[in-house]
Design an enzyme around this catalytic site. Structure first.
Site, PDB file in Angstrom:
ATOM      1  N   ASP A  71      15.611  -5.185  -4.077  1.00 21.45           N
ATOM      2  CA  ASP A  71      14.168  -5.169  -4.254  1.00 21.45           C
ATOM      3  C   ASP A  71      13.590  -4.149  -3.278  1.00 21.45           C
ATOM      4  O   ASP A  71      14.266  -3.722  -2.328  1.00 21.45           O
ATOM      5  CB  ASP A  71      13.622  -6.571  -3.991  1.00 21.45           C
ATOM      6  CG  ASP A  71      12.141  -6.692  -4.312  1.00 21.45           C
ATOM      7  OD1 ASP A  71      11.683  -5.998  -5.229  1.00 21.45           O
ATOM      8  OD2 ASP A  71      11.455  -7.471  -3.636  1.00 21.45           O
ATOM      9  N   ASP A  79       9.672  -3.993  -2.057  1.00 24.26           N
ATOM     10  CA  ASP A  79       8.702  -4.592  -1.140  1.00 24.26           C
ATOM     11  C   ASP A  79       9.268  -5.848  -0.492  1.00 24.26           C
ATOM     12  O   ASP A  79       9.779  -6.731  -1.173  1.00 24.26           O
ATOM     13  CB  ASP A  79       7.408  -4.930  -1.880  1.00 24.26           C
ATOM     14  CG  ASP A  79       6.695  -3.684  -2.387  1.00 24.26           C
ATOM     15  OD1 ASP A  79       6.564  -2.736  -1.603  1.00 24.26           O
ATOM     16  OD2 ASP A  79       6.291  -3.665  -3.559  1.00 24.26           O
ATOM     17  N   ASP A 110      13.825 -10.679  -1.372  1.00 16.37           N
ATOM     18  CA  ASP A 110      13.087 -11.465  -0.381  1.00 16.37           C
ATOM     19  C   ASP A 110      12.417 -12.685  -1.007  1.00 16.37           C
ATOM     20  O   ASP A 110      11.715 -13.407  -0.313  1.00 16.37           O
ATOM     21  CB  ASP A 110      12.027 -10.603   0.312  1.00 16.37           C
ATOM     22  CG  ASP A 110      10.884 -10.229  -0.625  1.00 16.37           C
ATOM     23  OD1 ASP A 110      11.173  -9.765  -1.755  1.00 16.37           O
ATOM     24  OD2 ASP A 110       9.715 -10.389  -0.240  1.00 16.37           O
TER      25      ASP A 110
END
Length: 276
Positions: free
Chosen positions: A26, A28, A226
């Site tokens: 990922d 961000d 995250d």
């Protein structure tokens, strides 16, 4: 049971006896936070390059083209070639191209979105039109138009298939959260009674399409994310080795609320470089 964030004695990540050869990550919360590179991200990317690991940076954001995103990452201090970026717009375009090739579907699409989506669809061979489309494709945009949404509703009621790039209900802005694809999709669903097919995370199809791009196989591919509710669950359902980093949305104390676990839990990508 997930591995904790203490350092490994092994210099590589293995899964069922197979060394991890390909990496999906990922963007961000993993590589960048508020347009700043997360410590260790640049070194991890360079490590992948130095060891010839195949990798892709994934994002549900459909606004930007890979070239745009590469420039934004460069401004944050990360050098990621545009061919190493895979967006929900690209995954959606690939999905629709496959749909057209494997059925009698037409290639006309009415699109609500920005350059990332329209460019991807155009390059996949679609005709972008507001007349008799075969698909209504909803993506991210900063300027949702009531007129465009009304036209989307009418096309869907007339038989166009409803596709959305991602399910995110809100997106960030400098002034706070703003409505995003999932919120607009809900409005269209309420008006039409039709649910969209959503291509982006947490649909594992996004990961499978990404793996196809780099000729990766699930048993030797890892996903770094995250968020337990998108990155990790989708990676798990795609059969990947999953790595949760605590530098973004999901915090350690929240992990227990989910009925599944990642294969590894690390404080940030800085803890991963030594394992590659």
């Amino acid at each position: 049971m997930a591995e904790e964030s203490t350092p490994h004695t092994s210099t590589s990540v293995y899964r069922n006896g197979h060394e991890i050869e390909c990496w999906l990550t990922d963007m961000d919360g993993v590589l960048v936070h508020e347009n700043q590179a997360i410590p260790g991200a640049a070194e991890l990317i360079q490590r992948w390059v130095d060891t010839s690991k195949r990798f892709l940076v994934l994002t549900n954001n459909s606004i930007f083209t890979p070239r745009d995103l590469a420039a934004r990452l460069r401004a944050s201090g990360l050098e990621v070639p545009e061919e190493n970026i895979w967006t929900s717009a690209l995954a959606t375009a690939q999905f629709l191209k496959d749909q057209v090739q494997s059925s009698d579907s037409g290639n006309r699409a009415y699109t609500i979105g920005e350059a990332g989506l329209t460019t991807a669809l155009h390059e996949a061979g679609f005709i972008l039109t507001d007349t008799d489309p075969d698909f209504v494709v909803l993506g991210e945009t900063r300027t949702y138009s009531f007129e465009a949404i009304t036209m989307a509703v009418r096309h869907i009621l007339a038989g166009a298939r409803f596709i959305a790039t991602n399910p995110d209900a809100t997106g960030p802005s400098k002034d706070g959260p703003m409505p995003a694809t999932g919120a607009i999709a809900a409005m269209i669903t309420k008006a039409t009674g039709r649910e969209p097919y959503i291509v982006g995370k947490p649909n594992p199809m996004m990961f499978r399409s990404a793996m196809n791009q780099i000729d990766a196989h699930s048993e030797t591919t890892a996903m770094i994310g995250d968020r337990m509710d998108t990155d990790i669950v989708a990676g798990m359902e795609a059969g990947l080795h999953t790595v949760l980093v605590l530098s973004g949305i999901t915090q350690r104390e929240e992990i227990v609320s989910f009925p599944f676990r990642p294969n590894q839990i690390l404080n940030s990508v800085a803890d991963l470089k030594s394992q590659i």
